[in-house]
Design a protein around this motif. Structure first.
Motif, PDB file in Angstrom:
ATOM      1  N   UNK A   1       0.910  -1.137   0.153  1.00 37.82           N
ATOM      2  CA  UNK A   1       0.033   0.081   0.032  1.00 37.82           C
ATOM      3  C   UNK A   1       1.093   1.289  -0.041  1.00 37.82           C
ATOM      4  N   UNK A   2       0.424   2.354  -0.356  1.00 41.00           N
ATOM      5  CA  UNK A   2       0.993   3.666  -0.450  1.00 41.00           C
ATOM      6  C   UNK A   2       0.150   4.536  -0.078  1.00 41.00           C
ATOM      7  N   UNK A   3       0.729   5.562   0.799  1.00 43.61           N
ATOM      8  CA  UNK A   3      -0.038   6.748   1.131  1.00 43.61           C
ATOM      9  C   UNK A   3      -0.254   7.909   0.036  1.00 43.61           C
ATOM     10  N   UNK A   4      -1.362   8.106  -0.297  1.00 49.93           N
ATOM     11  CA  UNK A   4      -1.565   8.858  -1.544  1.00 49.93           C
ATOM     12  C   UNK A   4      -2.711   9.984  -1.362  1.00 49.93           C
ATOM     13  N   UNK A   5      -2.817  10.992  -2.190  1.00 47.39           N
ATOM     14  CA  UNK A   5      -3.695  12.006  -2.177  1.00 47.39           C
ATOM     15  C   UNK A   5      -4.672  11.280  -3.099  1.00 47.39           C
ATOM     16  N   UNK A   6      -6.090  10.954  -2.665  1.00 48.02           N
ATOM     17  CA  UNK A   6      -7.245  10.552  -3.588  1.00 48.02           C
ATOM     18  C   UNK A   6      -7.119  11.244  -4.887  1.00 48.02           C
ATOM     19  N   UNK A   7      -7.103  10.239  -6.032  1.00 46.15           N
ATOM     20  CA  UNK A   7      -7.351  10.570  -7.223  1.00 46.15           C
ATOM     21  C   UNK A   7      -8.230   9.486  -7.932  1.00 46.15           C
ATOM     22  N   UNK A   8      -8.746   9.858  -8.856  1.00 45.45           N
ATOM     23  CA  UNK A   8      -9.836   9.158  -9.450  1.00 45.45           C
ATOM     24  C   UNK A   8      -9.255   7.844 -10.190  1.00 45.45           C
ATOM     25  N   UNK A   9      -9.915   6.719 -10.098  1.00 37.33           N
ATOM     26  CA  UNK A   9      -9.242   5.443 -10.862  1.00 37.33           C
ATOM     27  C   UNK A   9      -8.744   5.868 -12.247  1.00 37.33           C
ATOM     28  N   UNK A  10      -7.548   5.499 -12.512  1.00 33.78           N
ATOM     29  CA  UNK A  10      -7.027   5.835 -13.990  1.00 33.78           C
ATOM     30  C   UNK A  10      -7.698   5.242 -15.019  1.00 33.78           C
ATOM     31  N   UNK A  11      -8.305   3.914 -14.521  1.00 35.33           N
ATOM     32  CA  UNK A  11      -8.988   3.081 -15.847  1.00 35.33           C
ATOM     33  C   UNK A  11     -10.323   3.289 -15.804  1.00 35.33           C
ATOM     34  N   UNK A  12     -11.050   4.108 -14.733  1.00 41.53           N
ATOM     35  CA  UNK A  12     -12.287   4.345 -15.132  1.00 41.53           C
ATOM     36  C   UNK A  12     -12.530   5.767 -14.427  1.00 41.53           C
ATOM     37  N   UNK A  13     -12.369   6.766 -15.185  1.00 43.40           N
ATOM     38  CA  UNK A  13     -12.389   8.157 -14.871  1.00 43.40           C
ATOM     39  C   UNK A  13     -13.606   8.718 -14.492  1.00 43.40           C
ATOM     40  N   UNK A  14     -14.802   7.906 -14.858  1.00 44.41           N
ATOM     41  CA  UNK A  14     -16.108   8.258 -14.612  1.00 44.41           C
ATOM     42  C   UNK A  14     -16.343   7.959 -12.965  1.00 44.41           C
ATOM     43  N   UNK A  15     -15.755   7.237 -12.358  1.00 46.89           N
ATOM     44  CA  UNK A  15     -15.912   7.198 -10.750  1.00 46.89           C
ATOM     45  C   UNK A  15     -15.438   8.477 -10.280  1.00 46.89           C
ATOM     46  N   UNK A  16     -16.253   9.053  -9.366  1.00 52.70           N
ATOM     47  CA  UNK A  16     -15.793  10.175  -8.553  1.00 52.70           C
ATOM     48  C   UNK A  16     -15.673   9.947  -7.364  1.00 52.70           C
ATOM     49  N   UNK A  17     -15.751   8.935  -6.897  1.00 53.20           N
ATOM     50  CA  UNK A  17     -15.452   8.767  -5.604  1.00 53.20           C
ATOM     51  C   UNK A  17     -14.960   7.077  -5.063  1.00 53.20           C
ATOM     52  N   UNK A  18     -14.408   7.156  -4.019  1.00 60.06           N
ATOM     53  CA  UNK A  18     -14.415   5.515  -3.803  1.00 60.06           C
ATOM     54  C   UNK A  18     -14.621   5.478  -2.299  1.00 60.06           C
ATOM     55  N   UNK A  19     -14.435   4.341  -1.661  1.00 62.03           N
ATOM     56  CA  UNK A  19     -14.750   4.069  -0.181  1.00 62.03           C
ATOM     57  C   UNK A  19     -13.704   3.173   0.229  1.00 62.03           C
ATOM     58  N   UNK A  20     -13.399   3.486   1.681  1.00 60.15           N
ATOM     59  CA  UNK A  20     -12.730   2.723   2.453  1.00 60.15           C
ATOM     60  C   UNK A  20     -12.929   1.167   2.415  1.00 60.15           C
ATOM     61  N   UNK A  21     -12.217   0.473   1.947  1.00 61.11           N
ATOM     62  CA  UNK A  21     -12.588  -1.253   1.977  1.00 61.11           C
ATOM     63  C   UNK A  21     -13.259  -1.625   3.282  1.00 61.11           C
ATOM     64  N   UNK A  22     -12.995  -0.872   4.438  1.00 65.73           N
ATOM     65  CA  UNK A  22     -13.443  -1.528   5.823  1.00 65.73           C
ATOM     66  C   UNK A  22     -14.782  -0.591   6.410  1.00 65.73           C
ATOM     67  N   UNK A  23     -14.497   0.593   6.475  1.00 68.33           N
ATOM     68  CA  UNK A  23     -15.667   1.475   7.254  1.00 68.33           C
ATOM     69  C   UNK A  23     -16.399   2.270   6.256  1.00 68.33           C
ATOM     70  N   UNK A  24     -16.087   2.316   5.106  1.00 67.46           N
ATOM     71  CA  UNK A  24     -17.042   2.540   3.870  1.00 67.46           C
ATOM     72  C   UNK A  24     -16.971   4.072   3.938  1.00 67.46           C
ATOM     73  N   UNK A  25     -15.796   4.769   4.677  1.00 66.55           N
ATOM     74  CA  UNK A  25     -15.536   6.098   4.499  1.00 66.55           C
ATOM     75  C   UNK A  25     -15.319   6.548   2.987  1.00 66.55           C
ATOM     76  N   UNK A  26     -15.612   7.789   2.868  1.00 66.97           N
ATOM     77  CA  UNK A  26     -15.598   8.278   1.438  1.00 66.97           C
ATOM     78  C   UNK A  26     -14.358   9.084   0.925  1.00 66.97           C
ATOM     79  N   UNK A  27     -13.811   8.606  -0.096  1.00 64.09           N
ATOM     80  CA  UNK A  27     -12.849   9.562  -0.607  1.00 64.09           C
ATOM     81  C   UNK A  27     -13.189  10.246  -2.032  1.00 64.09           C
ATOM     82  N   UNK A  28     -12.898  11.500  -2.049  1.00 63.48           N
ATOM     83  CA  UNK A  28     -13.595  12.221  -3.375  1.00 63.48           C
ATOM     84  C   UNK A  28     -12.262  13.162  -3.390  1.00 63.48           C
TER      85      UNK A  28
END
Ligand SMILES: [Zn+2]
Length: 78
Positions: free
Chosen positions: A6-33
């Motif tokens: 894993x690496x610590x990183x500023x959130x960015x959109x998934x490069x292979x699917x730029x239509x996604x505008x957010x992601x969720x933490x795998x465990x607690x579902x916190x939202x990254x945008x």
């Protein structure tokens, strides 16, 4: 997820699917945008392909159980 890098990183959109505008933490579902909204995260731990994101709290809670290895991101100059 066990033993992944894993690496610590500023959130960015998934490069292979730029239509996604957010992601969720795998465990607690916190939202990254990328955009600024209340109660969203802008940084977290992610797999090297940007696919899975983990917030810092869950990282601390689960890092030993999952034997994660933190690596420096090759394309992040932080
Ligand atoms: Zn979390």
């Amino acid at each position: 997820m066990r033993g992944v890098e894993l690496c610590w990183r500023t959130y960015r959109r998934y490069p292979r699917n730029p239509d996604w505008d957010h992601d969720h933490c795998e465990f607690c579902w916190a939202k990254f945008m990328v955009e600024d909204h209340p109660e969203v995260l802008h940084q977290g731990y992610c797999t090297l392909d940007d696919y899975r994101w983990i917030c810092s709290e869950c990282f601390s809670d689960f890092k030993e159980m999952f034997e994660w290895r933190v690596v420096r991101s090759s394309d992040d100059n932080v």
